[in-house]
Design an enzyme around this catalytic site. Sequence first.
Site, PDB file in Angstrom:
ATOM      1  N   ASP A   1       6.739 -16.082   1.557  1.00 44.51           N
ATOM      2  CA  ASP A   1       7.142 -16.616   2.862  1.00 44.51           C
ATOM      3  C   ASP A   1       8.557 -17.144   2.750  1.00 44.51           C
ATOM      4  OD1 ASP A   1       5.271 -16.193   4.686  1.00 44.51           O
ATOM      5  OD2 ASP A   1       4.626 -18.270   4.888  1.00 44.51           O
TER       6      ASP A   1
ATOM      7  N   GLU B   1       0.338 -43.524  25.658  1.00 37.41           N
ATOM      8  CA  GLU B   1       1.695 -43.805  25.162  1.00 37.41           C
ATOM      9  C   GLU B   1       1.695 -44.064  23.669  1.00 37.41           C
ATOM     10  OE1 GLU B   1       2.534 -42.722  28.518  1.00 37.41           O
ATOM     11  OE2 GLU B   1       4.211 -43.267  27.226  1.00 37.41           O
TER      12      GLU B   1
ATOM     13  N   PRO C   1       6.456 -38.668  17.091  1.00 33.30           N
ATOM     14  CA  PRO C   1       7.886 -38.346  16.988  1.00 33.30           C
ATOM     15  C   PRO C   1       8.642 -39.309  16.076  1.00 33.30           C
ATOM     16  CG  PRO C   1       7.155 -38.303  19.274  1.00 33.30           C
ATOM     17  CD  PRO C   1       6.055 -38.926  18.483  1.00 33.30           C
TER      18      PRO C   1
ATOM     19  N   ARG D   1      -2.657 -22.385   4.966  1.00 26.85           N
ATOM     20  CA  ARG D   1      -2.041 -21.161   4.435  1.00 26.85           C
ATOM     21  C   ARG D   1      -1.672 -21.303   2.970  1.00 26.85           C
ATOM     22  NH1 ARG D   1       2.217 -19.419   5.554  1.00 26.85           N
ATOM     23  NH2 ARG D   1       1.910 -17.215   5.937  1.00 26.85           N
TER      24      ARG D   1
HETATM   25  N1  LIG Z   1       6.588 -34.390  17.501  1.00 25.44           N
HETATM   26  C1  LIG Z   1       5.336 -34.730  17.160  1.00 25.44           C
HETATM   27  O1  LIG Z   1       4.858 -34.443  16.055  1.00 25.44           O
HETATM   28  C2  LIG Z   1       4.521 -35.466  18.158  1.00 25.44           C
HETATM   29  C3  LIG Z   1       3.359 -36.121  17.768  1.00 25.44           C
HETATM   30  C4  LIG Z   1       2.611 -36.815  18.725  1.00 25.44           C
HETATM   31  C5  LIG Z   1       3.055 -36.813  20.038  1.00 25.44           C
HETATM   32  N2  LIG Z   1       2.425 -37.476  21.033  1.00 25.44           N
HETATM   33  C6  LIG Z   1       1.412 -38.491  20.756  1.00 25.44           C
HETATM   34  C7  LIG Z   1       0.844 -39.013  22.050  1.00 25.44           C
HETATM   35  C8  LIG Z   1       0.851 -40.491  21.971  1.00 25.44           C
HETATM   36  C9  LIG Z   1       1.281 -40.872  20.590  1.00 25.44           C
HETATM   37  O2  LIG Z   1       0.155 -41.041  19.757  1.00 25.44           O
HETATM   38  C10 LIG Z   1       2.045 -39.683  20.073  1.00 25.44           C
HETATM   39  N3  LIG Z   1       4.179 -36.144  20.389  1.00 25.44           N
HETATM   40  C11 LIG Z   1       4.904 -35.494  19.476  1.00 25.44           C
END
Ligand SMILES: NC(=O)c1ccc(N[C@@H]2CC[C@@H](O)C2)nc1
Length: 253
Positions: free
Chosen positions: A176, A123, A96, A161
Amino acid sequence: MWIGVVTLFPEMLRAVTDYGVTGRAIAQGRLQVNCWNPREFTEDRHRTVDDRPYGGGPGMLMKIDPLQKAIVTAKQSALARDGKTKSVPKVIYLSPQGKRLDQAGVNYLAELESMVLVAGRYEGVDERLIEAEVDEEWSIGDFVLSGGEIPAMALIDAVARMLPGTLGHEDSAIEDSFFSGLLDCPHYTRPEVFQDRQVPDVLLGGNHEKIRQWRLKQALGRTWGRRPDLLEHLTLTSEMKRLLDEYIREYSV
Ligand SMILES: NC(=O)c1ccc(N[C@@H]2CC[C@@H](O)C2)nc1
């Protein structure tokens, strides 16, 4: 394109290697997806891949050593594979905290010769592993998942794709909507009437120019109505401006 995936759950990748457009791209040799499991690179009896976070707090982190060994092995495998000299694979971590993936990002990644996708669990991973081994961090959206495998597979699908020869109708990727930065137009197939709902006449007519204009107008109108933020980044042609004005006038009656 050659893609390595570092993951504790390699079987999950069957969702893209064994099915659909991605599975066909692999079967036809236009895409390679190989997995490396950090657990195979552990040296202790319990094959430990996680450890407690310094500073306390809930949950566990992925251990640096098995993860780094898996990444390095994947990169070496990309470089050792037969064929012409190659560039070092870009190492991408899904999280994230990464750059938000959109079609422009997909188009950029689809140009790469190879990449290693690091799918974390628990985590997350030690920041020093990211500093030492990760070239780019990408996110598929502002939400947290239990692992990076689904984001990695989403990225693989989106990139596959765009590879030449993947989509049956060559320019369907170009057509697309997101390729053009717009939302997609509505689509219809048989029956012509469903629960008293008709298919728009223009689509039954067969006048391809009118159909193209109708689809473009709908894509513009839906983007205007649902995602005006996307319109801000677009330079509209005079035809697009005319069609969107028409849509807004009809919408506002
Ligand atoms: N939004 C995303 O692309 C995304 C990517 C990974 C994720 N979770 C992993 C688990 C632990 C850490 O490596 C991140 N969550 C969301």
